[in-house]
Scaffold this active site. Structure first.
Site, PDB file in Angstrom:
ATOM      1  N   GLU A  88     -11.444   2.382  17.383  1.00 21.08           N
ATOM      2  CA  GLU A  88     -12.617   2.641  16.556  1.00 21.08           C
ATOM      3  C   GLU A  88     -13.683   1.567  16.778  1.00 21.08           C
ATOM      4  OE1 GLU A  88     -10.352   2.553  12.768  1.00 21.08           O
ATOM      5  OE2 GLU A  88     -11.556   0.824  12.221  1.00 21.08           O
ATOM      6  N   ALA A 135      -3.677   3.301   7.856  1.00 24.82           N
ATOM      7  CA  ALA A 135      -3.211   1.949   8.219  1.00 24.82           C
ATOM      8  C   ALA A 135      -3.989   1.439   9.434  1.00 24.82           C
ATOM      9  CB  ALA A 135      -1.715   1.978   8.466  1.00 24.82           C
ATOM     10  N   ARG A 136      -3.526   1.796  10.616  1.00 20.34           N
ATOM     11  CA  ARG A 136      -4.250   1.450  11.833  1.00 20.34           C
ATOM     12  C   ARG A 136      -4.154   2.619  12.804  1.00 20.34           C
ATOM     13  NH1 ARG A 136      -6.576  -1.739   9.281  1.00 20.34           N
ATOM     14  NH2 ARG A 136      -6.802  -3.981   9.612  1.00 20.34           N
ATOM     15  N   ILE A 148       0.842  -1.207   0.000  1.00 20.68           N
ATOM     16  CA  ILE A 148       0.000   0.000   0.000  1.00 20.68           C
ATOM     17  C   ILE A 148       0.875   1.255   0.000  1.00 20.68           C
ATOM     18  CG2 ILE A 148      -1.809   1.278   1.239  1.00 20.68           C
ATOM     19  CD1 ILE A 148      -2.846  -1.505   2.235  1.00 20.68           C
ATOM     20  N   HIS A 153     -13.027   4.548   8.265  1.00 21.42           N
ATOM     21  CA  HIS A 153     -12.339   3.299   7.889  1.00 21.42           C
ATOM     22  C   HIS A 153     -12.947   2.702   6.611  1.00 21.42           C
ATOM     23  CE1 HIS A 153      -9.994  -0.435   9.493  1.00 21.42           C
ATOM     24  NE2 HIS A 153      -9.929  -0.341   8.188  1.00 21.42           N
TER      25      HIS A 153
END
Ligand code: DGY
Length: 325
Positions: free
Chosen positions: A270, A240-241, A161, A288
């Site tokens: 989240e 990403a996170r 990515i 997201h």
């Protein structure tokens, strides 16, 4: 030997075509209401199943895995990220884990670019002004943002990515800096500047894009000290996170204007995001949705099924086997 179809528990409501194929090949229990399982209810529901098809956000932690019935032989996650699955705990119980790499690379990089542009060009303020009927017309000083073309982009995590993000940014004639566990070969690096130590990259980032997975080493990596090393007026992008960012530090830097803006698609904890983000006009926020295109979500589901079918129907290792690190 029995010719019964293997039983698969689907923890979420997956795309229609994916569920059709799931039901054609397996004795599947679907989740038509998309009711969220917590760890204990997931372990109970898995009784008598051979495999679980789960997704990002499911609590496949060590506790849940320890409580799974002995019948479970595989966990196939409908995601490339697998920090929600305790792979080592699964290995201890001889449960095979698979994920869905590659197929969401482009969709996620597109959203990363959207976050970068949305943050730099004040898209949230613009759409809010328009929809709240408070736009009184074009003004020379209105919504002046940060110029993107030709600026420097630092990418933390130059996997699939990250590389796709770099390719998009090259279209904006951005200079690419990156930091990664290992340096890429020249044909993949394509002239990007490698920083063995990510700390050294920070002063070169007009834009910083987080494309690294969540691991103990990256947890809250973007903290106050590191944000302070970014040039004043930089923009932080995270697709990403959420856990890679220390929310308190990012919010403080957005408030103090050390950072011009942030573009975020993922959040620690989240969907309960840090409340401080809601009122920040310089935070461009998405829920997201990096992989949320019809084609990509289908491809993710089909990949999860390729893995389930290889293992449960043909007795082969799943093509996207996740090994404990
Ligand atoms: C993934 O696959 O890890 C994504 O975050 C879900 O879209």
């Amino acid at each position: 030997m029995t010719d019964r179809k293997p039983r698969v528990l689907a923890t979420r409501l997956f795309p229609e075509d994916v569920e059709k194929r799931l039901c054609a090949h397996f004795d599947a229990r679907l989740n038509p209401q998309d009711k969220l399982y917590d760890g204990p209810s997931l372990a109970r529901a898995a009784e008598g199943f051979d495999a679980i098809m789960c997704a990002a956000g499911d609590a496949m932690n060590a506790e849940t895995i320890a409580a799974l019935p002995g019948s479970i032989r595989m966990i196939a996650t409908f995601s490339v990220g697998y920090e929600h699955v305790d792979v080592a705990a699964a290995a201890r119980r001889n449960i095979v884990v698979s994920n869905t790499p590659d197929v969401l690379t482009d969709a996620t990089a597109d959203i990363a670019m959207l976050c970068l542009l949305g943050a730099a060009r004040r898209a949230h303020e613009g759409t809010t002004m328009l929809r709240s009927h408070s736009w009184i017309g074009w003004e020379p000083r209105q919504l002046m943002g940060v110029h993107v073309t030709g600026r420097r982009l630092g990418i933390l995590g130059m996997g699939r990515i990250g590389q796709a993000m770099a390719d998009r940014a090259r279209g904006f004639r951005m200079t690419i800096h990156y930091s990664n566990r290992s340096r890429l070969p020249a044909e993949l690096e394509k002239g990007a500047v490698f920083h063995a130590d990510p700390e050294d990259m920070l002063p070169h980032c007009d834009f910083l894009s987080i494309n690294a997975p969540m691991t103990p080493a990256t947890r809250k990596w973007v903290n106050a000290e590191r944000i302070a090393r970014l040039p004043k007026g930089a923009v932080v992008v995270n697709t990403a996170r959420g856990g890679v960012v220390d929310d308190e530090a990012l919010i403080a830097a957005l408030k103090s204007s050390h950072l011009f803006a942030a573009g975020l698609d993922v959040y620690d904890g989240e969907p309960k995001i840090h409340p401080g983000y809601y009122d920040l006009q310089n935070a461009f926020l998405l829920p997201h949705m990096g992989s949320a295109t019809v084609d990509t979500r289908n491809a993710m589901g089909f990949k999860a099924l390729d893995n389930l079918e290889a293992f449960l129907l043909r007795g082969q290792a799943p093509p996207d086997l996740v090994k404990p690190s």
